[in-house]
Design an enzyme around this catalytic site. Structure first.
Site, PDB file in Angstrom:
ATOM      1  N   HIS A  29       0.849  -1.196   0.000  1.00  0.00           N
ATOM      2  CA  HIS A  29       0.000   0.000   0.000  1.00  0.00           C
ATOM      3  C   HIS A  29       0.886   1.247   0.000  1.00  0.00           C
ATOM      4  O   HIS A  29       1.450   1.615   1.023  1.00  0.00           O
ATOM      5  CB  HIS A  29      -0.889  -0.019   1.238  1.00  0.00           C
ATOM      6  CG  HIS A  29      -2.020   0.960   1.215  1.00  0.00           C
ATOM      7  ND1 HIS A  29      -2.205   1.902   0.224  1.00  0.00           N
ATOM      8  CD2 HIS A  29      -3.062   1.137   2.080  1.00  0.00           C
ATOM      9  CE1 HIS A  29      -3.289   2.603   0.473  1.00  0.00           C
ATOM     10  NE2 HIS A  29      -3.829   2.163   1.594  1.00  0.00           N
ATOM     11  N   HIS A  68      -2.809   6.879  -0.834  1.00  0.00           N
ATOM     12  CA  HIS A  68      -3.741   7.489   0.127  1.00  0.00           C
ATOM     13  C   HIS A  68      -3.092   8.167   1.323  1.00  0.00           C
ATOM     14  O   HIS A  68      -3.691   8.255   2.391  1.00  0.00           O
ATOM     15  CB  HIS A  68      -4.766   6.435   0.607  1.00  0.00           C
ATOM     16  CG  HIS A  68      -5.533   5.830  -0.539  1.00  0.00           C
ATOM     17  ND1 HIS A  68      -6.259   4.681  -0.446  1.00  0.00           N
ATOM     18  CD2 HIS A  68      -5.665   6.240  -1.825  1.00  0.00           C
ATOM     19  CE1 HIS A  68      -6.809   4.397  -1.632  1.00  0.00           C
ATOM     20  NE2 HIS A  68      -6.460   5.339  -2.472  1.00  0.00           N
ATOM     21  N   TYR A  90      -0.594   7.239   3.174  1.00  0.00           N
ATOM     22  CA  TYR A  90       0.014   6.405   4.211  1.00  0.00           C
ATOM     23  C   TYR A  90       1.532   6.359   3.992  1.00  0.00           C
ATOM     24  O   TYR A  90       2.055   6.970   3.073  1.00  0.00           O
ATOM     25  CB  TYR A  90      -0.668   5.026   4.242  1.00  0.00           C
ATOM     26  CG  TYR A  90      -2.131   5.175   4.611  1.00  0.00           C
ATOM     27  CD1 TYR A  90      -2.495   5.677   5.857  1.00  0.00           C
ATOM     28  CD2 TYR A  90      -3.141   4.901   3.701  1.00  0.00           C
ATOM     29  CE1 TYR A  90      -3.832   5.878   6.199  1.00  0.00           C
ATOM     30  CE2 TYR A  90      -4.485   5.090   4.033  1.00  0.00           C
ATOM     31  CZ  TYR A  90      -4.807   5.588   5.290  1.00  0.00           C
ATOM     32  OH  TYR A  90      -6.126   5.800   5.620  1.00  0.00           O
TER      33      TYR A  90
HETATM   34  C1  FNR Z   1     -11.422   2.228   1.314  1.00  0.00           C
HETATM   35  N1  FNR Z   1     -10.289   2.381   0.503  1.00  0.00           N
HETATM   36  C2  FNR Z   1      -9.114   1.747   0.859  1.00  0.00           C
HETATM   37  N2  FNR Z   1      -8.053   1.746  -0.007  1.00  0.00           N
HETATM   38  C3  FNR Z   1      -6.945   1.033   0.275  1.00  0.00           C
HETATM   39  O1  FNR Z   1      -6.013   1.022  -0.523  1.00  0.00           O
HETATM   40  N3  FNR Z   1      -6.851   0.332   1.445  1.00  0.00           N
HETATM   41  C4  FNR Z   1      -7.851   0.322   2.353  1.00  0.00           C
HETATM   42  O2  FNR Z   1      -7.759  -0.356   3.383  1.00  0.00           O
HETATM   43  C5  FNR Z   1      -9.012   1.079   2.081  1.00  0.00           C
HETATM   44  N4  FNR Z   1     -10.046   1.136   2.971  1.00  0.00           N
HETATM   45  C6  FNR Z   1     -11.287   1.606   2.581  1.00  0.00           C
HETATM   46  C7  FNR Z   1     -12.406   1.412   3.384  1.00  0.00           C
HETATM   47  C8  FNR Z   1     -13.665   1.793   2.943  1.00  0.00           C
HETATM   48  C9  FNR Z   1     -14.863   1.515   3.805  1.00  0.00           C
HETATM   49  C10 FNR Z   1     -13.803   2.408   1.682  1.00  0.00           C
HETATM   50  C11 FNR Z   1     -15.159   2.802   1.144  1.00  0.00           C
HETATM   51  C12 FNR Z   1     -12.696   2.644   0.899  1.00  0.00           C
HETATM   52  C13 FNR Z   1     -10.419   2.936  -0.854  1.00  0.00           C
HETATM   53  C14 FNR Z   1     -10.977   1.884  -1.819  1.00  0.00           C
HETATM   54  O3  FNR Z   1     -10.066   0.802  -1.992  1.00  0.00           O
HETATM   55  C15 FNR Z   1     -11.281   2.482  -3.201  1.00  0.00           C
HETATM   56  O4  FNR Z   1     -10.082   2.929  -3.766  1.00  0.00           O
HETATM   57  C16 FNR Z   1     -12.309   3.598  -3.131  1.00  0.00           C
HETATM   58  O5  FNR Z   1     -13.389   3.245  -2.285  1.00  0.00           O
HETATM   59  C17 FNR Z   1     -12.837   3.971  -4.505  1.00  0.00           C
HETATM   60  O6  FNR Z   1     -13.496   2.868  -5.093  1.00  0.00           O
HETATM   61  P1  FNR Z   1     -15.121   2.760  -5.115  1.00  0.00           P
HETATM   62  O7  FNR Z   1     -15.592   2.581  -3.712  1.00  0.00           O
HETATM   63  O8  FNR Z   1     -15.629   4.038  -5.716  1.00  0.00           O
HETATM   64  O9  FNR Z   1     -15.403   1.566  -5.979  1.00  0.00           O
END
Ligand code: FNR
Length: 362
Positions: A179, A182, A184
């Site tokens: 990862h 975002h 991190y």
């Molecule tokens: C996330 N996202 C996320 N991304 C990631 O790389 N690791 C993570 O642990 C998380 N955790 C997470 C929790 C929740 C509840 C949500 C809604 C989102 C981001 C996710 O992987 C994704 O990139 C975004 O939600 C955009 O995609 P969707 O939801 O529009 O299909």
């Protein structure tokens, strides 16, 4: 056959289709011990039953201080590994592959989980939180200021990723995803908005990418040759002075050269920004990386409809689509996609238990 349902092989791992569950934190470890619970078992196994080709776990911390919240899952010890193995076995039993997203939250660690009605921001140390670490003592938007990491801290983080990758193999995971998105830790090092170091880990592109490339290289050495390694990036900070797509394409070339197989392409999260959110809004970045670095990519972000997802693959913008919130609300999204795109019952990835009488209607 629609592209979405064409199998994809990376190294020796074949995914039954290109509809993948994106990593999503569940913040559901009960004793703040990082051990996945019955919730995780049901949540991930259900998506395998629902027809996903690959189920990626939530951000799974490589060290206790790398958790986003006290309730995050981890893979820094044997008990966590053993609990993950039950999840892995259940996903495999239902035809999907499973990958673990290895993560360190860096300066965005020790926050309250983002559940409705619960507090937000940093968890104070006397309330079960801990001191966050980051490349520099620069806080993220209102969070507690992190401690700038020493070179010894950096070595420890590298070792933690490598040890977690070994445990991931022991648990039976098919894929490791690092990862680096975002906001991190690994993204924090990449971006000049959060990395103000003046040693070999800060300043130039080479220095800011050094930690991620070092971890990718060392994890690749510890992770079986037959299994793919992914990296999730934020392709842009959406900020004038931040990390950008040109740097991401350059990084992707280097990641490929150290044995990374796929770049899972997201954006943002490191600095507050005005992001033009809309359907498929991040796909162009996956496309640019795929073409510019000649590496497989995954596209994510408001991909909600089967025809929309199919077009991303037929346009050649990505090799797989990752489904997030649509897959939380509709765990059987791939089964609906199969119906909408005209697959027969036989072609649809139904578990055997759900096929009684089906052929009469095929
Ligand atoms: C996330 N996202 C996320 N991304 C990631 O790389 N690791 C993570 O642990 C998380 N955790 C997470 C929790 C929740 C509840 C949500 C809604 C989102 C981001 C996710 O992987 C994704 O990139 C975004 O939600 C955009 O995609 P969707 O939801 O529009 O299909």
């Amino acid at each position: 056959m629609p592209q979405l349902f064409e199998p994809l092989t990376l190294r020796d791992v074949e995914f039954r289709n290109r509809i993948w569950l994106t990593p999503m934190c569940q913040y559901s470890c009960e004793a703040c011990d990082g051990i996945p619970t019955a919730w995780h078992f049901v949540h991930y196994a259900t998506r395998a039953v629902g027809g996903f080709g690959l189920v990626l776990t939530e951000a799974t911390a490589v060290a206790p201080e790398g958790r986003i919240s006290p309730q995050d899952a981890g893979l820094w010890n044997h008990d966590q590994m053993a609990a993950w193995r039950r999840v892995v076995d259940a996903v495999h039993a239902n035809g999907a592959k499973i990958g673990v997203q290895l993560a360190h939250a860096g300066r965005k660690a020790s926050t309250y989980r983002p559940f409705a009605g619960e507090p937000s921001g940093s968890v104070p140390v006397d309330a079960g939180g801990w001191e966050a670490i980051g490349p520099s003592a620069v806080a993220f938007d209102g969070y507690a200021t992190p401690r700038a990491m020493t070179l010894a801290d950096i070595d420890d983080v590298v070792d933690a990723f490598v040890d977690a990758a070994r445990r991931a193999d022991e648990a039976g995971f098919d894929v490791v995803e690092l990862h680096a998105a975002h906001g991190y830790l690994l993204h924090e090092f990449l971006s000049p908005a959060s990395n103000r170091r003046d040693d070999e880990y800060g300043g130039s592109f080479e220095n800011r990418t050094r930690l991620l490339l070092r971890i990718a290289t060392e994890v690749r050495g510890a992770w079986p040759e037959a299994k793919p390694l992914f990296v999730r990036v934020s392709a842009t900070d959406w900020a004038e002075t931040g990390w950008n797509i040109d740097e991401t394409v350059r990084l992707a070339r280097e990641l490929k050269s150290v044995g990374v197989d796929l770049v899972d392409t997201s954006t943002g999260g490191n600095v507050p920004a005005d992001i033009p959110v809309g359907p498929s809004y991040q796909v162009r970045f996956a496309s640019e990386i795929r073409r510019g670095a000649d590496i497989a990519t995954g596209a994510v972000g408001l991909i909600t409809e089967p025809a929309q997802a199919e077009a991303i693959l037929t346009e050649g913008d990505a090799d797989a689509v990752l489904i997030g919130r649509a897959g939380l609300r509709e765990p059987y999204w791939p089964l609906r996609a199969a119906a909408e795109l005209g697959l027969t019952w036989r072609e649809t990835p139904y578990p055997a238990q759900y096929t009684r009488g089906a052929w009469e209607h095929a």
